[in-house]
Structures are given as C-alpha cells and as structure tokens.
Design a protein around this motif. Structure first.
Motif, PDB file in Angstrom:
ATOM      1  N   GLN A 224      74.794  31.487 -21.976  1.00  0.00           N
ATOM      2  CA  GLN A 224      74.981  31.098 -23.372  1.00  0.00           C
ATOM      3  C   GLN A 224      75.211  32.305 -24.271  1.00  0.00           C
ATOM      4  N   ILE A 225      74.503  33.389 -24.011  1.00  0.00           N
ATOM      5  CA  ILE A 225      74.676  34.594 -24.825  1.00  0.00           C
ATOM      6  C   ILE A 225      76.057  35.198 -24.590  1.00  0.00           C
ATOM      7  N   SER A 226      76.512  35.215 -23.336  1.00  0.00           N
ATOM      8  CA  SER A 226      77.845  35.746 -23.049  1.00  0.00           C
ATOM      9  C   SER A 226      78.924  34.901 -23.718  1.00  0.00           C
ATOM     10  N   ALA A 227      78.772  33.587 -23.668  1.00  0.00           N
ATOM     11  CA  ALA A 227      79.744  32.701 -24.324  1.00  0.00           C
ATOM     12  C   ALA A 227      79.731  32.911 -25.829  1.00  0.00           C
ATOM     13  N   MET A 228      78.546  33.129 -26.401  1.00  0.00           N
ATOM     14  CA  MET A 228      78.455  33.396 -27.835  1.00  0.00           C
ATOM     15  C   MET A 228      79.204  34.670 -28.199  1.00  0.00           C
ATOM     16  N   HIS A 229      79.001  35.741 -27.437  1.00  0.00           N
ATOM     17  CA  HIS A 229      79.699  36.995 -27.734  1.00  0.00           C
ATOM     18  C   HIS A 229      81.217  36.798 -27.669  1.00  0.00           C
TER      19      HIS A 229
END
Length: 251
Positions: A224-229
């Motif tokens: 989720q954090i990678s997709a957010m970035h």
C-alpha cells in the motif's frame, strides 16, 4: 471573513492497545484538552479498557467506535469529522501505544495557535529503543516525499504526532480518498502540502512502544505504501510547475 477561534482537541486511533492506552490517556488529561478516541474494531479486552476510560472521564473523553477495523487513517478521519462537527478548529493526532512524548503537547498546540493555517509536524528524536530496520527504512519514504513535494519542507512524514487545522483537512478528505492504513500519515501530509499549507516541523522524542504491539503488516502495508508513492509521483508531475514556483518564492 470572521477568524475561527482556536479550539483544539486530541484525537487518538486505538486498536488493541489495552496495555498502553490507560497510561497515555492519563498523561494527556493533565493538559486539559478534550480527547476523542476511536476504537478501531479492537478485540474484547481493548474495547473493555476503552469503555472503562470513557466511563471514568465523561466530561473529558469522547469514545467513538468502529465495529470493524478500518485502519489508522480511517480512525483518524472519523475522529476529525466528529471534532469538526462539534466546533473544534484543530486536532492534535497522537498514537495510542505510548511512543510519543506527551509533555510536548503544549508546545505543539502553542505552535498551532501561532500559525493556525499550518500543519505542525513532529519529527522524531529517537532513543535507543528504536529498531535499526525501522530507523533506516524510513529514509526511502523521506526521499519519495521530497521528490513528490519537490521540497524538503516535510522533515518526517511518518511520525503520527502532529496538529491539523481541521477545515483544510476535512475539505481534502471530502474530495478524495486518503490512505486508510499505515499509508495515511504520509499521504495526507503530501496532499496538504500540495494544497498550499505550510509545514512547521518540531522535534519530539520518540520511543518504541510501551505495549510491544505493532500493527504494521509487512507485505500488505509495504504494498500500500509503494502504491501510494507511485500515485503521488504521478500527481506531482502535473503539479511540478506550481510546486517549483512555490519553492522559489519561499527561498
């Protein structure tokens, strides 16, 4: 335009922190600021601990409840919606696990009162309890935030100790979906920066944590954090001229 009176509250997302939340609440109550706790689908022991706190402090503590876990971001936004609806102007967000320095609450609120349109963002001064992997792992997010804002104005986007002016926060939440879990803290700061808000960075001591509970799920949260970035990067591209202009105007 009539200036809104400075009327802060403290919001705390809680999920199975029954071993820590009582001490955190006790340390916060001494500051005389109303507390809004959100039980984010805790198990029975956590829910009972929160019910006891609400019963013990009816004039100082409001308890809201999610029947199912919605994540940290979902819990913070539930508290902030309630706060805005009840006339609060600012919300100080703090974690439930005891890692944040509650003695800094007056300093954060004083900064918010002095700069009511700004976000007051804690950046951690770690003690020896911080795991090395967490300490160094944060730098990947720091670099992405600097890229996605084209600035160094956000010292640390992952610290959950900060003060939001509620009007711009809730306006942002109404027009777009924000990260609901561990991606919330970074997502909301970058987007508030894009909206033109000033970031005031304050150092604050951070330890790890009093109850030993971490809700970070390695695969789910990293995805989720990678997709957010990635989403923020593409959002930054078309905002780049305005972000660069803002950078040069403030030099």
């Amino acid at each position: 335009m009539t200036e809104v009176a400075f009327n802060p509250c403290i919001v705390i997302p809680v999920f199975n922190h029954e071993h820590a939340i009582g001490a955190v609440v006790a340390r916060l109550l001494v500051h005389g600021v109303p507390l809004i706790l959100v039980d984010d689908g805790s198990a029975a022991a956590g829910a009972l601990a929160l019910d006891a706190l609400a019963a013990a402090h009816p004039g100082q503590l409001t308890l809201l409840r999610h029947t199912q876990n919605q994540g940290k971001g979902g819990a913070v936004l539930t508290a902030c919606r309630h706060a805005q609806a009840h006339g609060y102007s600012h919300a100080l967000q703090i974690d439930a696990d005891g890692q944040h320095e509650t003695h800094d609450v007056p300093r954060f609120l004083a900064q918010a009162r002095a700069a009511p349109s700004a976000v007051i963002v804690g950046y951690p001064q770690y003690d020896e309890s911080v795991p090395a992997a967490r300490y160094y792992g944060r730098y990947a997010t720091h670099v992405w935030v600097w890229i996605n804002t084209l600035s160094l104005q956000i010292r640390d986007s992952m610290c959950g100790f900060r003060v939001y002016p509620l009007a711009p926060l809730m306006a942002l939440a109404q027009r777009r979906q924000l990260g609901q879990r561990m991606n919330f803290d970074t997502d909301v700061l970058v987007r508030l920066y894009w909206d033109g808000l000033v970031m005031v960075n304050l150092p604050t001591r951070v330890g790890y944590p009093s109850d030993g509970v971490s809700h970070f799920q390695l695969w789910r949260d990293n995805v989720q954090i990678s997709a957010m970035h990635a989403r923020l990067f593409f959002g930054m591209l078309w905002r780049a001229p305005r972000l660069l202009a803002r950078h040069w105007q403030t030099r």
